[in-house]
Write an enzyme that holds these catalytic residues in place. Structure first.
Site, PDB file in Angstrom:
ATOM      1  N   GLY A  36      26.319 -18.937  23.001  1.00 38.38           N
ATOM      2  CA  GLY A  36      26.831 -17.652  22.526  1.00 38.38           C
ATOM      3  C   GLY A  36      26.783 -17.513  21.027  1.00 38.38           C
ATOM      4  O   GLY A  36      27.808 -17.639  20.344  1.00 38.38           O
TER       5      GLY A  36
ATOM      6  N   SER B 187      24.172 -14.956  19.348  1.00 40.25           N
ATOM      7  CA  SER B 187      23.752 -13.602  18.958  1.00 40.25           C
ATOM      8  C   SER B 187      24.769 -12.543  19.364  1.00 40.25           C
ATOM      9  O   SER B 187      25.431 -12.656  20.404  1.00 40.25           O
ATOM     10  CB  SER B 187      22.416 -13.254  19.612  1.00 40.25           C
ATOM     11  OG  SER B 187      21.458 -14.232  19.290  1.00 40.25           O
TER      12      SER B 187
ATOM     13  N   GLU C  38      17.290 -27.283  19.079  1.00 38.77           N
ATOM     14  CA  GLU C  38      16.634 -26.256  19.895  1.00 38.77           C
ATOM     15  C   GLU C  38      15.163 -26.076  19.523  1.00 38.77           C
ATOM     16  O   GLU C  38      14.336 -25.776  20.364  1.00 38.77           O
ATOM     17  CB  GLU C  38      17.370 -24.916  19.737  1.00 38.77           C
ATOM     18  CG  GLU C  38      16.852 -23.854  20.695  1.00 38.77           C
ATOM     19  CD  GLU C  38      17.663 -22.567  20.682  1.00 38.77           C
ATOM     20  OE1 GLU C  38      18.246 -22.247  19.634  1.00 38.77           O
ATOM     21  OE2 GLU C  38      17.681 -21.879  21.716  1.00 38.77           O
TER      22      GLU C  38
HETATM   23  C1  LIG Z   1      14.248 -14.538  25.726  1.00 37.60           C
HETATM   24  C2  LIG Z   1      15.383 -14.603  24.759  1.00 37.60           C
HETATM   25  C3  LIG Z   1      16.460 -15.438  25.006  1.00 37.60           C
HETATM   26  C4  LIG Z   1      17.536 -15.484  24.118  1.00 37.60           C
HETATM   27  N1  LIG Z   1      18.599 -16.291  24.419  1.00 37.60           N
HETATM   28  C5  LIG Z   1      19.672 -16.328  23.590  1.00 37.60           C
HETATM   29  C6  LIG Z   1      20.827 -17.117  23.918  1.00 37.60           C
HETATM   30  O1  LIG Z   1      20.861 -17.785  24.940  1.00 37.60           O
HETATM   31  N2  LIG Z   1      21.875 -17.082  23.074  1.00 37.60           N
HETATM   32  C7  LIG Z   1      21.871 -16.374  21.917  1.00 37.60           C
HETATM   33  O2  LIG Z   1      22.852 -16.430  21.182  1.00 37.60           O
HETATM   34  N3  LIG Z   1      20.795 -15.590  21.584  1.00 37.60           N
HETATM   35  C8  LIG Z   1      19.704 -15.551  22.393  1.00 37.60           C
HETATM   36  N4  LIG Z   1      18.620 -14.767  22.083  1.00 37.60           N
HETATM   37  C9  LIG Z   1      18.699 -13.881  20.913  1.00 37.60           C
HETATM   38  C10 LIG Z   1      17.838 -14.339  19.753  1.00 37.60           C
HETATM   39  O3  LIG Z   1      18.374 -15.475  19.140  1.00 37.60           O
HETATM   40  C11 LIG Z   1      17.747 -13.161  18.776  1.00 37.60           C
HETATM   41  O4  LIG Z   1      17.067 -12.107  19.455  1.00 37.60           O
HETATM   42  C12 LIG Z   1      16.987 -13.511  17.522  1.00 37.60           C
HETATM   43  O5  LIG Z   1      17.731 -14.404  16.733  1.00 37.60           O
HETATM   44  C13 LIG Z   1      16.648 -12.259  16.677  1.00 37.60           C
HETATM   45  O6  LIG Z   1      17.774 -11.489  16.466  1.00 37.60           O
HETATM   46  P1  LIG Z   1      17.750  -9.921  16.761  1.00 37.60           P
HETATM   47  O7  LIG Z   1      17.265  -9.717  18.162  1.00 37.60           O
HETATM   48  O8  LIG Z   1      19.095  -9.391  16.414  1.00 37.60           O
HETATM   49  O9  LIG Z   1      16.647  -9.322  15.798  1.00 37.60           O
HETATM   50  P2  LIG Z   1      16.814  -9.003  14.245  1.00 37.60           P
HETATM   51  O10 LIG Z   1      17.488 -10.138  13.573  1.00 37.60           O
HETATM   52  O11 LIG Z   1      17.431  -7.646  14.110  1.00 37.60           O
HETATM   53  O12 LIG Z   1      15.316  -8.966  13.775  1.00 37.60           O
HETATM   54  C14 LIG Z   1      14.448  -7.845  13.982  1.00 37.60           C
HETATM   55  C15 LIG Z   1      13.115  -8.145  13.309  1.00 37.60           C
HETATM   56  O13 LIG Z   1      13.303  -8.287  11.874  1.00 37.60           O
HETATM   57  C16 LIG Z   1      12.818  -9.547  11.414  1.00 37.60           C
HETATM   58  N5  LIG Z   1      13.698 -10.063  10.362  1.00 37.60           N
HETATM   59  C17 LIG Z   1      15.052 -10.046  10.337  1.00 37.60           C
HETATM   60  N6  LIG Z   1      15.498 -10.638   9.213  1.00 37.60           N
HETATM   61  C18 LIG Z   1      14.425 -11.038   8.512  1.00 37.60           C
HETATM   62  C19 LIG Z   1      14.243 -11.708   7.262  1.00 37.60           C
HETATM   63  N7  LIG Z   1      15.273 -12.112   6.516  1.00 37.60           N
HETATM   64  N8  LIG Z   1      12.965 -11.969   6.835  1.00 37.60           N
HETATM   65  C20 LIG Z   1      11.900 -11.582   7.589  1.00 37.60           C
HETATM   66  N9  LIG Z   1      12.004 -10.925   8.780  1.00 37.60           N
HETATM   67  C21 LIG Z   1      13.249 -10.667   9.236  1.00 37.60           C
HETATM   68  C22 LIG Z   1      12.899 -10.460  12.631  1.00 37.60           C
HETATM   69  O14 LIG Z   1      11.991 -11.551  12.519  1.00 37.60           O
HETATM   70  C23 LIG Z   1      12.513  -9.493  13.762  1.00 37.60           C
HETATM   71  O15 LIG Z   1      11.118  -9.356  13.825  1.00 37.60           O
HETATM   72  C24 LIG Z   1      17.526 -14.693  22.944  1.00 37.60           C
HETATM   73  C25 LIG Z   1      16.432 -13.862  22.683  1.00 37.60           C
HETATM   74  C26 LIG Z   1      15.378 -13.800  23.576  1.00 37.60           C
HETATM   75  C27 LIG Z   1      14.228 -12.896  23.274  1.00 37.60           C
END
Ligand SMILES: Cc1cc2nc3c(=O)[nH]c(=O)nc-3n(C[C@H](O)[C@H](O)[C@H](O)COP(=O)(O)OP(=O)(O)OC[C@H]3O[C@@H](n4cnc5c(N)ncnc54)[C@H](O)[C@@H]3O)c2cc1C
Length: 384
Positions: free
Chosen positions: A127, A129, A244
């Site tokens: 947990g 995100s 991870e």
């Molecule tokens: C299949 C799958 C399983 C997952 N499982 C889990 C889980 O079990 N537990 C959990 O906690 N989370 C989980 N996640 C969530 C995952 O960790 C997040 O989706 C990820 O960290 C990106 O965060 P976000 O989706 O909020 O995108 P954002 O952070 O909003 O990013 C959007 C875009 O902007 C880019 N970006 C953002 N900041 C920067 C920066 N500083 N420099 C350059 N580019 C940037 C990102 O690379 C991305 O392309 C999972 C995601 C997926 C797809």
């Protein structure tokens, strides 16, 4: 008690032992893992692995593992893939929560959680995100306030893989909003059956729930469930994220298996591939072999706490390789006639499910852009 892997035996002996045991015991196909009921077969398989001493070979013997080195663990991964073992239902526990407990937990906490984790009697999810905290994880807002001997948790997590069949979650919560945002974060273990917890599966376009969102409303969690101390959660989480992204997570064998299945599809269809697709086939194979050598070198050098930049490289390599491999497969399966609009073969359907999932690999475990940032800052010394 199980024996350590080491003790004068060669990697070849270890491989032979695994190949024989897995060959005999790997179950036939289990049902899709889409909820608690469907998880029974996966849990039973984990118990069988644990009883044989194979559930977490990299864990120390005192905790029920085999004390395997990174190299020995990689051999386990290779043989597991070769035997086409089922999805590991408690991977978040065995790869993340367990090693984190060993690094930061108290004796009592290890004793409470590790044995049940090893046997998948308690399945874990991660947990971190939240709707407004992904890449910028430190922006997380799920609050935890102290009340007597408890923390009272309020907030929301999202994209929690496997929460719809898990029993426990290791969560990052905000215990202090006043200082720098990285400082006021705490790592806490929460029983998902506690009153006030709601798990809502997220159904994807393919009608399957892969992950869930979780709501916490006045959830009381004993302070004893805090790992690493109040306010120290960022440090604990960064160690866990290294686990991870590390090399133990993916084995090149699964990619070689995929290429081999494509080769067989081409041979049985008796078609000639477009030269550009053939060239890509060779390129992807070369990438897979490079990944094998890279992973083996890193494994030979690895310590329990993988360097952040190495973990970032590794994550970039396997996730990009996956995207390229499944794209190649799409072209090949079109050429063989397996993939056709509205009339694909089962092989092509399965391939395309993984084709879509491969794209998610660029996002989970920290997006690839974030990995590049880490490399730019830590390896190239570029400014933030
Ligand atoms: C299949 C799958 C399983 C997952 N499982 C889990 C889980 O079990 N537990 C959990 O906690 N989370 C989980 N996640 C969530 C995952 O960790 C997040 O989706 C990820 O960290 C990106 O965060 P976000 O989706 O909020 O995108 P954002 O952070 O909003 O990013 C959007 C875009 O902007 C880019 N970006 C953002 N900041 C920067 C920066 N500083 N420099 C350059 N580019 C940037 C990102 O690379 C991305 O392309 C999972 C995601 C997926 C797809």
């Amino acid at each position: 008690m199980t024996q350590a892997v080491a003790g004068g035996r060669s990697l070849d002996d270890w491989r032979a032992e695994l190949r024989a045991w897995l060959g005999e015991h790997v179950p036939r196909a289990l049902p899709p893992l889409d909820g608690h009921a469907a998880s029974a077969g996966y849990r039973a398989w984990e118990r069988k692995l644990a009883d044989a001493g194979y559930a977490a070979v990299h864990w120390p013997v005192e905790h029920g593992g085999r004390g395997a080195s990174e190299r020995e663990r990689l051999v386990f991964q290779e043989e597991y893939e070769r035997a086409r073992g089922p999805v590991r239902i408690n991977i978040q526990g065995l790869m993340l929560a367990g090693p984190t407990l060993m690094a930061f937990g108290t004796e009592r906490q290890r004793h409470r959680w590790l044995p049940a984790m090893l046997r998948a009697d308690e399945v874990w999810c991660q947990g971190f995100s939240e709707p407004d905290a992904g890449s910028d994880l430190a922006a997380l807002r799920t609050r935890a306030e102290q009340s007597g001997d408890d923390l009272v948790v309020n907030g929301q997590k999202v994209w929690t893989t496997g929460a719809h069949y898990a029993d426990w979650i290791f969560a990052l919560v905000r215990t202090d909003s006043a200082g720098p945002k990285h400082r006021g974060i705490t790592w806490v273990m929460i029983d998902l059956r506690t009153p006030g917890v709601t798990v809502r599966p997220i159904t994807q376009l393919n009608d399957r729930p892969e992950f869930a969102e979780i709501f916490f409303e006045d959830v009381r969690v004993p302070l004893d469930n805090v790992v690493g101390g109040i306010g120290n959660g960022w440090r604990v989480a960064m160690t866990a994220l290294g686990f991870e992204r590390g090399v133990g997570r993916r084995s090149y064998i699964q990619y070689l298996n995929r290429l081999e299945s494509l080769r067989r599809a081409v041979a049985s269809a008796g078609v000639r591939l477009d030269p550009a697709v053939e060239l890509e086939f060779g390129d992807v194979l070369a990438q897979v072999l490079m990944y094998r050598d890279y992973a083996s070198r890193v494994a030979a050098e690895a310590t329990a706490d993988p360097p952040t930049a190495t973990a970032a490289y590794n994550k970039l390599i396997w996730s990009e390789l996956q995207v390229r491999l499944f794209q190649l497969g799409e072209s090949v399966l079109r050429a063989t006639g397996d993939l056709r609009d509205g009339a694909s073969t089962e092989r092509a359907e399965e391939w395309m499910a993984e084709y879509w999932y491969a794209r998610a690999a660029r996002i989970f475990a920290g997006t690839n852009q974030i990995q590049k940032n880490i490399i730019a800052e830590r390896v190239l010394g570029m400014p933030r």
